[in-house]
Enzyme design. Structure first.
Site, short mmCIF file in Angstrom:
data_model
loop_
_atom_site.label_atom_id
_atom_site.label_comp_id
_atom_site.label_asym_id
_atom_site.label_seq_id
_atom_site.Cartn_x
_atom_site.Cartn_y
_atom_site.Cartn_z
N ASN A 295 0.87 -1.18 0.00
CA ASN A 295 0.00 0.00 0.00
C ASN A 295 0.90 1.23 0.00
OD1 ASN A 295 -1.83 2.03 0.49
ND2 ASN A 295 -2.28 1.41 2.60
N TRP A 296 0.92 1.91 -1.13
CA TRP A 296 1.82 3.07 -1.25
C TRP A 296 1.26 4.32 -0.61
CZ3 TRP A 296 3.77 2.83 -7.07
CH2 TRP A 296 4.46 1.61 -7.26
N LYS A 297 0.00 4.28 -0.22
CA LYS A 297 -0.64 5.45 0.39
C LYS A 297 -0.43 6.69 -0.48
CE LYS A 297 0.08 3.28 4.82
NZ LYS A 297 0.10 3.41 6.26
N HIS B 139 -9.43 0.85 5.18
CA HIS B 139 -8.14 1.03 5.86
C HIS B 139 -8.35 1.97 7.05
CE1 HIS B 139 -4.02 2.25 6.65
NE2 HIS B 139 -3.63 1.19 5.97
N GLU C 144 -6.75 4.36 8.14
CA GLU C 144 -6.55 5.80 7.84
C GLU C 144 -7.79 6.38 7.18
OE1 GLU C 144 -2.82 5.34 5.79
OE2 GLU C 144 -1.87 4.78 7.69
N GLU D 153 -5.01 -5.38 10.76
CA GLU D 153 -4.00 -4.34 10.95
C GLU D 153 -4.27 -3.59 12.25
OE1 GLU D 153 -2.20 -3.08 6.94
OE2 GLU D 153 -4.03 -1.95 7.20
N GLY E 216 2.75 1.85 10.76
CA GLY E 216 3.71 2.94 10.61
C GLY E 216 4.46 3.30 11.88
N SER F 178 3.69 -2.49 10.31
CA SER F 178 5.15 -2.48 10.48
C SER F 178 5.81 -3.78 10.04
CB SER F 178 5.53 -2.13 11.92
OG SER F 178 5.09 -0.82 12.24
N GLY G 7 4.88 1.07 4.61
CA GLY G 7 6.16 1.75 4.40
C GLY G 7 7.18 0.93 3.61
C1 PEP Z 1 -0.67 -0.10 6.20
O1 PEP Z 1 -0.81 1.10 6.12
O2 PEP Z 1 -1.53 -0.85 5.74
C2 PEP Z 1 0.52 -0.60 6.87
C3 PEP Z 1 0.51 -1.82 7.27
O3 PEP Z 1 1.57 0.28 7.03
P1 PEP Z 1 3.02 -0.05 7.63
O4 PEP Z 1 3.51 -1.34 7.00
O5 PEP Z 1 3.88 1.12 7.22
O6 PEP Z 1 2.88 -0.18 9.10
#
Ligand code: PEP
Length: 239
Positions: free
Chosen positions: A5-7, A90, A92, A160, A166, A199, A221
């Protein structure tokens, strides 16, 4: 399955370069590999990787038919763009745009109807976990998916924990295993594909993947760096 996921990262040239590297990663494995670039770059990336094993998805979409919905894209558009899947719910999006499982459930159905697969993100906050409410919160997030008339077998769930996204903090293996079991129990789908996200990195992947409850990962990330992403894929293959 390992998804990235590049966000809200990358300008177009960087996105195309990164997609080309991800294509190389996808070509070198039997594992299903997918990326979710920013929507603006999706069309060109789909074209560039069309003859490869790399799947392209979007980071969100709505259930609505065409109409006056400024800033939205719907499932028909996602399918028409040549995507394979869509992330939905998600944390976010839930936090910033007030999305809930009730609002995303119709989008899950719309994505399934187009023949693509939805990846529904669920997970508790740190406050919920500390209060012992993690199971209850995740069950509440899953509940609206039941009884919608679509086949849950086509749905991928990404667990998640919000506090792990993150932050560099990964849930313990025991927490991950217990929640993956719980998700399958709540949805009464023992074979459901459940990914872990939060993460995931080359350093943390091997431990996360050591449980056969984990069907893969949703990577944020570390999916912006093809070498790190490739290392995560390698950890999956050697689990
Ligand atoms: C995500 O945003 O779905 C995610 C898992 O981010 P990260 O790997 O950066 O924690």
């Amino acid at each position: 399955m390992i998804l990235g996921n590049w966000k809200m990262h990358t300008l177009k040239a960087d996105a195309l370069t990164l997609a080309a590297s991800m294509r190389t990663v996808a070509e070198a494995t039997d594992t299903l590999i997918g990326i979710c670039p920013p929507s603006l770059w999706v069309d060109q990336i789909v074209t560039e990787v069309a003859d490869s094993r790399l799947m392209v998805g979007v980071q969100d979409c709505v259930a609505d038919d065409f109409g006056a919905h400024t800033g939205c894209i719907n499932a028909a558009m996602v399918a028409n763009a040549g995507c394979a899947f869509a992330l939905l719910g998600h944390s976010e999006r839930r936090k910033r745009f007030g999305e809930t499982s009730q609002t995303i459930a119709p989008a899950v159905g719309a994505i399934l109807e187009t023949g693509l697969f939805p990846v529904v993100c669920v997970g508790e906050t740190e406050v919920d976990r500390d209060a012992g409410r993690a199971d209850q919160v995740v069950a509440e997030q899953l509940a609206p998916l039941v009884g919608q008339g679509f086949d849950l077998d086509g749905v991928v769930i990404a667990y998640e924990p919000v506090w792990a996204i993150g932050t560099g903090r990964v849930a313990t293996l025991a927490e991950i295993v217990a929640m993956h079991r719980w998700i399958r129990e709540v949805l009464e789908r023992p074979e459901l594909v459940v990914l872990y996200g939060g993460s995931v990195s080359p350093e943390t992947a091997s431990s996360i993947f050591s449980s056969d409850q984990v069907s893969g990962a949703l990577v944020g990330g570390a999916s912006l760096d093809a070498d790190k992403f490739a290392a995560i894929v390698a950890a999956w293959e050697t689990r």
